[in-house]
Design a protein around this motif. Sequence first.
Motif, PDB file in Angstrom:
ATOM      1  N   ARG A 256      37.226  37.385  38.354  1.00 38.23           N
ATOM      2  CA  ARG A 256      36.511  36.116  38.489  1.00 38.23           C
ATOM      3  C   ARG A 256      37.031  35.272  39.648  1.00 38.23           C
ATOM      4  O   ARG A 256      36.276  34.626  40.356  1.00 38.23           O
ATOM      5  CB  ARG A 256      36.655  35.303  37.201  1.00 38.23           C
ATOM      6  N   GLN A 257      38.343  35.255  39.813  1.00 38.47           N
ATOM      7  CA  GLN A 257      38.943  34.360  40.808  1.00 38.47           C
ATOM      8  C   GLN A 257      40.301  34.907  41.218  1.00 38.47           C
ATOM      9  O   GLN A 257      40.960  35.593  40.437  1.00 38.47           O
ATOM     10  CB  GLN A 257      39.104  32.961  40.171  1.00 38.47           C
ATOM     11  N   PHE A 258      40.706  34.617  42.434  1.00 38.17           N
ATOM     12  CA  PHE A 258      42.050  35.010  42.852  1.00 38.17           C
ATOM     13  C   PHE A 258      42.575  34.050  43.909  1.00 38.17           C
ATOM     14  O   PHE A 258      41.816  33.408  44.623  1.00 38.17           O
ATOM     15  CB  PHE A 258      42.078  36.454  43.386  1.00 38.17           C
ATOM     16  N   ASP A 259      43.879  33.929  43.952  1.00 38.56           N
ATOM     17  CA  ASP A 259      44.532  33.022  44.904  1.00 38.56           C
ATOM     18  C   ASP A 259      45.752  33.741  45.465  1.00 38.56           C
ATOM     19  O   ASP A 259      46.707  34.027  44.735  1.00 38.56           O
ATOM     20  CB  ASP A 259      44.935  31.722  44.195  1.00 38.56           C
ATOM     21  N   VAL A 260      45.715  34.047  46.758  1.00 37.78           N
ATOM     22  CA  VAL A 260      46.789  34.826  47.400  1.00 37.78           C
ATOM     23  C   VAL A 260      47.804  33.884  48.040  1.00 37.78           C
ATOM     24  O   VAL A 260      47.444  32.966  48.772  1.00 37.78           O
ATOM     25  CB  VAL A 260      46.218  35.784  48.472  1.00 37.78           C
ATOM     26  N   ASN A 261      49.080  34.117  47.726  1.00 38.96           N
ATOM     27  CA  ASN A 261      50.182  33.393  48.370  1.00 38.96           C
ATOM     28  C   ASN A 261      50.932  34.412  49.222  1.00 38.96           C
ATOM     29  O   ASN A 261      51.784  35.158  48.733  1.00 38.96           O
ATOM     30  CB  ASN A 261      51.102  32.774  47.316  1.00 38.96           C
ATOM     31  N   SER A 262      50.584  34.453  50.523  1.00 38.58           N
ATOM     32  CA  SER A 262      51.156  35.483  51.406  1.00 38.58           C
ATOM     33  C   SER A 262      52.636  35.240  51.678  1.00 38.58           C
ATOM     34  O   SER A 262      53.379  36.180  51.974  1.00 38.58           O
ATOM     35  CB  SER A 262      50.385  35.533  52.726  1.00 38.58           C
ATOM     36  N   VAL A 263      53.087  33.974  51.577  1.00 38.74           N
ATOM     37  CA  VAL A 263      54.501  33.657  51.838  1.00 38.74           C
ATOM     38  C   VAL A 263      55.379  34.275  50.757  1.00 38.74           C
ATOM     39  O   VAL A 263      56.402  34.894  51.033  1.00 38.74           O
ATOM     40  CB  VAL A 263      54.706  32.124  51.906  1.00 38.74           C
ATOM     41  N   ARG A 264      54.956  34.117  49.486  1.00 38.37           N
ATOM     42  CA  ARG A 264      55.746  34.645  48.363  1.00 38.37           C
ATOM     43  C   ARG A 264      55.309  36.052  47.964  1.00 38.37           C
ATOM     44  O   ARG A 264      55.864  36.631  47.025  1.00 38.37           O
ATOM     45  CB  ARG A 264      55.631  33.715  47.153  1.00 38.37           C
ATOM     46  N   ALA A 265      54.306  36.598  48.678  1.00 42.33           N
ATOM     47  CA  ALA A 265      53.764  37.935  48.380  1.00 42.33           C
ATOM     48  C   ALA A 265      53.324  38.028  46.920  1.00 42.33           C
ATOM     49  O   ALA A 265      53.733  38.925  46.173  1.00 42.33           O
ATOM     50  CB  ALA A 265      54.789  39.021  48.716  1.00 42.33           C
ATOM     51  N   GLU A 266      52.490  37.064  46.511  1.00 48.03           N
ATOM     52  CA  GLU A 266      51.989  37.007  45.146  1.00 48.03           C
ATOM     53  C   GLU A 266      50.493  36.727  45.157  1.00 48.03           C
ATOM     54  O   GLU A 266      49.972  36.129  46.098  1.00 48.03           O
ATOM     55  CB  GLU A 266      52.683  35.902  44.343  1.00 48.03           C
ATOM     56  N   VAL A 267      49.802  37.152  44.106  1.00 41.65           N
ATOM     57  CA  VAL A 267      48.399  36.810  43.940  1.00 41.65           C
ATOM     58  C   VAL A 267      48.161  36.460  42.469  1.00 41.65           C
ATOM     59  O   VAL A 267      48.560  37.200  41.572  1.00 41.65           O
ATOM     60  CB  VAL A 267      47.453  37.952  44.404  1.00 41.65           C
ATOM     61  N   GLU A 268      47.568  35.294  42.246  1.00 42.27           N
ATOM     62  CA  GLU A 268      47.227  34.886  40.884  1.00 42.27           C
ATOM     63  C   GLU A 268      45.767  35.248  40.647  1.00 42.27           C
ATOM     64  O   GLU A 268      44.894  34.844  41.429  1.00 42.27           O
ATOM     65  CB  GLU A 268      47.442  33.381  40.697  1.00 42.27           C
ATOM     66  N   ILE A 269      45.496  36.011  39.597  1.00 44.98           N
ATOM     67  CA  ILE A 269      44.127  36.484  39.358  1.00 44.98           C
ATOM     68  C   ILE A 269      43.612  35.983  38.009  1.00 44.98           C
ATOM     69  O   ILE A 269      44.379  35.812  37.066  1.00 44.98           O
ATOM     70  CB  ILE A 269      44.048  38.031  39.402  1.00 44.98           C
ATOM     71  N   THR A 270      42.305  35.728  37.975  1.00 46.05           N
ATOM     72  CA  THR A 270      41.599  35.442  36.724  1.00 46.05           C
ATOM     73  C   THR A 270      40.559  36.536  36.552  1.00 46.05           C
ATOM     74  O   THR A 270      39.745  36.759  37.446  1.00 46.05           O
ATOM     75  CB  THR A 270      40.911  34.063  36.783  1.00 46.05           C
ATOM     76  N   PHE A 271      40.608  37.239  35.396  1.00 44.34           N
ATOM     77  CA  PHE A 271      39.731  38.389  35.235  1.00 44.34           C
ATOM     78  C   PHE A 271      39.094  38.387  33.846  1.00 44.34           C
ATOM     79  O   PHE A 271      39.526  37.659  32.943  1.00 44.34           O
ATOM     80  CB  PHE A 271      40.510  39.696  35.463  1.00 44.34           C
ATOM     81  N   ASP A 272      38.057  39.191  33.694  1.00 47.92           N
ATOM     82  CA  ASP A 272      37.373  39.350  32.412  1.00 47.92           C
ATOM     83  C   ASP A 272      37.944  40.588  31.730  1.00 47.92           C
ATOM     84  O   ASP A 272      37.663  41.715  32.145  1.00 47.92           O
ATOM     85  CB  ASP A 272      35.866  39.514  32.630  1.00 47.92           C
ATOM     86  N   PRO A 273      38.769  40.412  30.670  1.00 47.30           N
ATOM     87  CA  PRO A 273      39.426  41.573  30.044  1.00 47.30           C
ATOM     88  C   PRO A 273      38.442  42.589  29.473  1.00 47.30           C
ATOM     89  O   PRO A 273      38.786  43.751  29.300  1.00 47.30           O
ATOM     90  CB  PRO A 273      40.259  40.943  28.915  1.00 47.30           C
ATOM     91  N   GLU A 274      37.205  42.154  29.181  1.00 48.63           N
ATOM     92  CA  GLU A 274      36.223  43.073  28.615  1.00 48.63           C
ATOM     93  C   GLU A 274      35.607  43.984  29.689  1.00 48.63           C
ATOM     94  O   GLU A 274      35.009  45.003  29.383  1.00 48.63           O
ATOM     95  CB  GLU A 274      35.122  42.295  27.898  1.00 48.63           C
ATOM     96  N   VAL A 275      35.729  43.561  30.952  1.00 49.88           N
ATOM     97  CA  VAL A 275      35.147  44.337  32.061  1.00 49.88           C
ATOM     98  C   VAL A 275      36.213  45.173  32.757  1.00 49.88           C
ATOM     99  O   VAL A 275      35.996  46.345  33.087  1.00 49.88           O
ATOM    100  CB  VAL A 275      34.449  43.399  33.080  1.00 49.88           C
ATOM    101  N   VAL A 276      37.355  44.591  33.010  1.00 55.06           N
ATOM    102  CA  VAL A 276      38.412  45.279  33.749  1.00 55.06           C
ATOM    103  C   VAL A 276      39.769  44.924  33.152  1.00 55.06           C
ATOM    104  O   VAL A 276      40.013  43.784  32.761  1.00 55.06           O
ATOM    105  CB  VAL A 276      38.358  44.914  35.257  1.00 55.06           C
ATOM    106  N   GLY A 277      40.630  45.925  33.048  1.00 51.17           N
ATOM    107  CA  GLY A 277      41.973  45.708  32.522  1.00 51.17           C
ATOM    108  C   GLY A 277      42.955  45.440  33.648  1.00 51.17           C
ATOM    109  O   GLY A 277      42.702  45.761  34.813  1.00 51.17           O
ATOM    110  N   LEU A 278      44.099  44.866  33.284  1.00 50.77           N
ATOM    111  CA  LEU A 278      45.125  44.539  34.279  1.00 50.77           C
ATOM    112  C   LEU A 278      45.644  45.800  34.960  1.00 50.77           C
ATOM    113  O   LEU A 278      45.869  45.827  36.176  1.00 50.77           O
ATOM    114  CB  LEU A 278      46.266  43.789  33.592  1.00 50.77           C
ATOM    115  N   ARG A 279      45.797  46.886  34.181  1.00 52.26           N
ATOM    116  CA  ARG A 279      46.284  48.142  34.769  1.00 52.26           C
ATOM    117  C   ARG A 279      45.284  48.693  35.782  1.00 52.26           C
ATOM    118  O   ARG A 279      45.670  49.209  36.828  1.00 52.26           O
ATOM    119  CB  ARG A 279      46.548  49.162  33.664  1.00 52.26           C
TER     120      ARG A 279
END
Length: 912
Positions: A145-168
Amino acid sequence: NGPDSVCCIQEEDIVEAIEDAGFEAEILPDSAVSQPKSQKALSGQFRIGGMTCAACVNSVEGILKKLPGVNRAVVALATSLGEVEYDPAAISKDEIVQAIEDAGFEAALLQSSEQDKALLGLIGLHTERDVNLLYDILRKTEGLRQFDVNSVRAEVEITFDPEVVGLRSIVDIIEIESSGRLKAHVQNPYVRSSSNDAQEASKMLHLLRSSLFLSIPVFFMRMVCPHISFINSFLLMHCGPFRIGDLLKWMLVSVVQFVVGKRFYVAAYRALRHGSTNMDVLVVLGTTATYVYSVCALLYGAFTGFHPPMYFETSAMIITFVLLGKYLEVLAKGRTSDAIKKLVELVPATAILLLKYKDGKYAGEKEIDALLIQPGDVLKVLPGSKIPADGIVTWGTSHVDESMVTGESASISKEVSSSVIGGTMNLNGTLHIQAAKVGSGTVLSQIISLVETAQMSKAPIQKFADYVAGIFVPIVITLSLLTFCTWFVCGTLGAYPNSWVSETSNCFVFSLMFSISVVVIACPCALGLATPTAVMVATGVGANHGVLVKGGDALERAQNVKYIIFDKTGTLTQGKATVTTTKVFSGMDVGDFLTLVASAEASSEHPLAKAILDYAFHFHFFGKLPSSKDDVKKRKEDAFSQWLLEVADFSALPGKGVQCLINGKMILVGNRALISENGVNIPEEAESFLVDMELNAKTGILVAYDGDFIGLMGVTDPLKREAAVVIQGLKKMGIYPVMVTGDNWRTALAVAKEIGIEDVRAEVMPAGKADVIRSLQKDGSVVAMVGDGINDSPALAAADVGMAIGAGTDIAIEAADYVLVRNNLEDVITAIDLSRKTFSRIRWNYFFAMAYNIVAIPVAAGALFPLIGLQMPPWLAGACMAFSSVSVVCSSLLLRRYRKPRLTTVLQITVE
């Protein structure tokens, strides 16, 4: 989301763009737009840096509670954490972070209760090209649904629909689509927290080294160089109007004061801006006064030729000692949370996932991040490795060491269908387990959550420290001014001899040094750390012993327990009822009698019902079942469906028994009260037999069929072997044990006599247990209740201290203040003993903190100078202040040496 900048547009611009495309458009009023459903309140854990004492905590809590949409906010000084419950529709986590930072503190979100959000760390995110590649992959990922990339800290915060796609799946997609250039992994909030602690300690050590590097030469020039003639001659040489030595001191100390000591000025400004005061205000006042005076003395000496004494080294040494104290405090505070770190380390970093084809056959193995395990995954656990998640054994046999979670020292045998706990150690056989609970649902995560919640909570005794913190600094500043005025006025009026003032000094400087010492020696930090550090260590120690405390308030109440109420069945007894006697009085065949009773009890969930069913089944089918365990289970299910009679109008009567219709006739199975209420006469022979059983601590189950008494059964539930020892131990501790049971009086008194309980309440309905507790509370006594947490919830909630014993993996018992993981009564004594020792330590902490300030402030003010000539230099006062808070934390750390009371040794009783 994307690397390109996005400009703001107005509603009118959108309307115009639609109309330019040849369509009509209008802006609907807000009321016409369907409002989104109200979101569930979320809970976020934030790391808050820069807090030094209880005044800072009160300030941050006050700011958070005033924010719109924040329902609850708790801030802990010892852990530097804040837990905020908020409405995401009214306020975002970024706005909470911003509010904390606007207050002058550092803030970062550690973890949130949002299930569809995750923070991924990235390996290989180095260039702008890598960032663009990541954006392309994430945009194409379905269900994201949404994502926010922090290239300085090499991190990405994601918002996802668990019924459509799993974290793995998301992690795999990033690696596959980038051809292995980018690798993602889930960020563990506890690892992040530990790294933050390490960074804080590293930063403090860097400041301390810098301060020492600059302060030692200043101290050397003041104390040693005057005794080395050629160095002293060089330092007394002039560079313009200034002496070289004075210039060097000024330059070195200026760096210490304003570069190394910048953190104190920033923290003091934050506090004052919000109308509060803290330790940093005192440090800034003391060191700035010393520094400003020394600079004025330097300039005065340069332009008049008369050189008054300068105290540059005092300012530098105060900052150095305070930083040393802070560094030691950070290290010590880190040790207080060792319990959580150990629990977190129990979970293995990786797991072996067994891959399947569509037809269910195994296709191979794959090593995955343990944080990516999903419910239903089948995992392979090798001998000597840790079980990665809670689940059920699907293949293999082994023994598992669960001591690190439950405190149970003996290894537990595991076979197909056995449940396993994540974080426990597989000892000697390979197992295949199917993951049932993952993430926050696992037993270990719940234990960690309980310990964290307890460490975040405030014990009522903490209110004293909060109150003192609010008035401490203003009082100290007032005393400092009073000290200066007293010494200065007395000196001006000649109230003390001139010999008290050194030849190189004057009355003003003499008074100023006393005043600065008062400001610098006072320490509000020690008071603020006295309770939270001790509670942190105690809750961690308790968790290691299988005693989970739900908060500082529960810990505080448990120390004053006067009465402790025990439920009989499953608490004092083993909860493994067995039928020992069957007596039929109607001429009916024993087999028919047992079939009749078992059919009536088959629908009941009471422990005695299970014992009757097992006894009847064993009577009918002993020696007729196959040896294979799976076959036994199947045949047993088939047999139950064949030999039990059909039941109608079943009704369970709490505290009495059951009634139902079999073959159209009423059957009653229960205690004496149930039989008597229905007008059934009990024969004298049966009454006599029943009394004998009850006097031998057996429970009588009476049976009436079609209005006639037909027989009875004797059921016994063996006492726990440690019951008598624990009851005697509680008496030695000054606690009165009380037994409350729904059983009859004779059985209850027989059981109570065997274990040494004098106060017995028998034939009490489940709802009546709470009334017994309230009757004992009338005189203000603190009452504890020990139960199994199944049917004791009202009583556990009514008690001042509710203890759920034998919780095992079910640790989320709402009504209990203490959760005793093992089914061992000795843990009751451990819980109370730990509470008493913790609050004894807290009282000592408060005593040391208060005594330190009460003694140190008058000494620093010069109260002993007229008597014995004792004057405390400001730099020494700074050293005392720094070590006072460290001593309190170290005092709390002594609780880590806590050992459970050895009752068998104390009472000199050998338990068989």
